[in-house]
Design a protein around this motif. Sequence first.
Motif, PDB file in Angstrom:
ATOM      1  N   GLY A  68       0.764  -0.873   0.012  1.00 27.13           N
ATOM      2  CA  GLY A  68       0.168  -0.054   0.317  1.00 27.13           C
ATOM      3  C   GLY A  68       0.864   1.190  -0.383  1.00 27.13           C
ATOM      4  N   CYS A 135       5.823   8.033   2.700  1.00 23.16           N
ATOM      5  CA  CYS A 135       4.615   6.790   2.929  1.00 23.16           C
ATOM      6  C   CYS A 135       4.356   6.705   4.037  1.00 23.16           C
ATOM      7  CB  CYS A 135       4.345   5.747   1.349  1.00 23.16           C
ATOM      8  SG  CYS A 135       3.689   4.506   1.393  1.00 23.16           S
ATOM      9  N   PHE A 137       3.022   3.625   5.299  1.00 28.20           N
ATOM     10  CA  PHE A 137       2.615   2.244   5.114  1.00 28.20           C
ATOM     11  C   PHE A 137       4.528   1.489   5.661  1.00 28.20           C
ATOM     12  CE2 PHE A 137       3.512  -1.605   3.782  1.00 28.20           C
ATOM     13  CZ  PHE A 137       2.142  -2.842   3.535  1.00 28.20           C
ATOM     14  N   HIS A 140       7.747   2.226   4.613  1.00 23.58           N
ATOM     15  CA  HIS A 140       7.988   2.570   2.809  1.00 23.58           C
ATOM     16  C   HIS A 140       8.824   3.998   3.301  1.00 23.58           C
ATOM     17  CE1 HIS A 140       5.171  -0.479   1.255  1.00 23.58           C
ATOM     18  NE2 HIS A 140       5.732  -0.785   1.343  1.00 23.58           N
ATOM     19  N   MET A 144      10.143   5.753   0.388  1.00 23.54           N
ATOM     20  CA  MET A 144       9.088   6.621  -0.205  1.00 23.54           C
ATOM     21  C   MET A 144       9.350   7.838   0.099  1.00 23.54           C
ATOM     22  SD  MET A 144       6.080   3.730  -1.200  1.00 23.54           S
ATOM     23  CE  MET A 144       5.844   4.670  -2.787  1.00 23.54           C
TER      24      MET A 144
HETATM   25 CU   LIG Z   1       4.298   3.038   0.225  1.00 29.33          CU
END
Ligand SMILES: [Cu+2]
Length: 151
Positions: A68, A135, A137, A140, A144
């Motif tokens: 995700g 991000c 998640f 991540h 990210m």
């Molecule tokens: Cu992510």
Amino acid sequence: MKTIRMLACLSLAFAATGAFAADKVCQVEISGTDQMTYDKKEIAVAADCTEVEVTLKHAGKLPAQAMGHNWVLAKTSDMAGVASEGMGAGLPNDYLKKGETRVIAHTKVIGGGQTATVKFATSLLKKGEAYSFFCTFPGHSTMMKGVFKFG
Ligand SMILES: [Cu+2]
């Protein structure tokens, strides 16, 4: 008496609409992949943008439970805390702690093939402050993340 008050309200509403005509909504697009990456390391928004509309696309195939992605904006100094404290919040809460106040804007968490959009006012941003997008998640944000520039 009631009619007069209603007319006053109406003209106020029109005045407000007129003010919005000068607004400039700036569009930003960013993609996430199944390789835990964004396609952008930096997003720059011009100083005359009054609002920013960010569209996050998940160009991969993996579901949100496995890979995700969301797009979260915060001060760079708040990024680590937002990400680590959001980890336990779970997918239904978009991996953001309940009552999180450090986040300026965020999309929901999406899976492969999905798209999410968030719109926010640049009046929430301070000139000279360092902002990052990332991000939340779990795990991540180490890969990210990117720099968000305004002005
Ligand atoms: Cu992510």
